[in-house]
Design an enzyme around this catalytic site. Structure first.
Site, mmCIF file in Angstrom:
data_model
loop_
_atom_site.group_PDB
_atom_site.id
_atom_site.type_symbol
_atom_site.label_atom_id
_atom_site.label_comp_id
_atom_site.label_asym_id
_atom_site.label_seq_id
_atom_site.Cartn_x
_atom_site.Cartn_y
_atom_site.Cartn_z
ATOM 1 N N ASP A 149 0.857 -1.184 0.000
ATOM 2 C CA ASP A 149 0.000 0.000 0.000
ATOM 3 C C ASP A 149 0.894 1.233 0.000
ATOM 4 O O ASP A 149 1.769 1.373 0.865
ATOM 5 C CB ASP A 149 -0.884 0.031 1.248
ATOM 6 C CG ASP A 149 -2.031 -0.959 1.172
ATOM 7 O OD1 ASP A 149 -2.150 -1.639 0.140
ATOM 8 O OD2 ASP A 149 -2.804 -1.049 2.138
ATOM 9 N N ASP A 190 -13.597 -6.228 -4.066
ATOM 10 C CA ASP A 190 -13.578 -6.282 -2.606
ATOM 11 C C ASP A 190 -14.918 -6.857 -2.156
ATOM 12 O O ASP A 190 -15.937 -6.159 -2.150
ATOM 13 C CB ASP A 190 -13.376 -4.888 -2.007
ATOM 14 C CG ASP A 190 -11.983 -4.336 -2.272
ATOM 15 O OD1 ASP A 190 -11.064 -5.138 -2.536
ATOM 16 O OD2 ASP A 190 -11.800 -3.107 -2.201
#
Length: 267
Positions: free
Chosen positions: A22, A141
């Protein structure tokens, strides 16, 4: 144990092991616990370490909100592509065909699209047509539909905002639609399993595997070396993890050895 099944890694294509970073404004967000790094927050240096350790691919997830951060991310991709020669997928904030073009020109091999495609599914077809299916990844997701919410046919729904906001869209149907629209791969992240370190969501993987013919990357839940082979048995063509690698709880080599011990082909 798994080699006699019709699996991605059973004597066929090698299963890929993919660390995910990330990145926020050019810096790695989740703490990283490597020794001997000059700068643990530099995604390029980390990418080089993972490359040397035998990672098959890398994924950068840009969690920056600002436009200045987007420019920084392009520079990170450029620097990474100069030093690392395994495939690089970049996702996060990809909204337009022009965004994909910029990332590919900077050196990304694949671009993952998430929220923008939910709002405009035809965007996936446009991207696949312009750049080729092999460059476009649909990031899904998925979570179990919460009690009290309208059910979906599969029991899973697509979420946005890091899993906090449900869309009411069936996650398995959405993955199948993405494949129909031309994406080359599904990055399937279980928001239920994410961060639990209790293992991948095998039921979700099986459901999506049955619905699509394109490769599926399993994400969310990796916590132990024993978790990876069952994900492949459930249909994953690749396994992705973040914190277990960053904090040195597991190495790429340990994961590959565990897969190979189950008769699964690795590079």
């Amino acid at each position: 144990m798994y080699a006699d099944r019709d699996l991605p890694g059973a004597g066929g294509l090698a299963v890929r092991v993919i660390p995910c970073l990330d990145v926020d404004d050019g810096r790695v967000v989740k703490g990283v616990n490597f020794e001997n790094l000059r700068d643990a927050g530099d995604p390029v240096e980390l990418a080089a370490v993972y490359d040397a350790e035998g990672a098959d691919e890398l994924t950068f997830l840009d969690v920056t909100a600002s436009s200045s951060g987007r420019a920084t991310m392009l520079e990170v991709v450029r620097r990474t592509a100069e030093q690392v020669f395994i495939p690089l997928t970049v996702g996060g904030g990809v909204r337009t065909v022009a965004d994909v073009d910029s990332l590919l020109r900077a050196g990304a091999d694949k671009v993952a699209v998430n929220t923008a495609a939910i709002a405009c599914p035809d965007l996936l077809a446009d991207m696949a047509r312009q750049f080729g299916s092999q460059c476009i990844v649909l990031s899904v997701d998925a979570r179990t539909v919460p009690v009290g919410s309208a059910p979906t046919p599969s029991g899973w729904e697509v979420t946005t905002h890091g899993g906090r906001r449900g869309t009411g869209m069936d996650a398995v149907q959405w993955a199948a639609r993405g494949a129909d629209l031309g994406v080359g791969e599904i990055l399937l992240n279980s928001m239920d399993a994410d961060g639990t370190k209790a293992g991948f969501d095998l039921a979700l993987l099986r459901a999506v595997r049955a619905a699509v013919t394109v490769p599926v990357i399993a994400s969310g839940g990796a916590g132990a070396v024993e978790h990876f082979a069952p994900a492949v048995a459930a249909g994953a063509d690749a396994v992705l993890a973040a914190s277990v690698f960053h904090f040195r709880e597991l190495t790429i080599g340990q994961v590959k050895a565990a897969l190979a011990a189950e008769g699964i082909t690795v590079r």
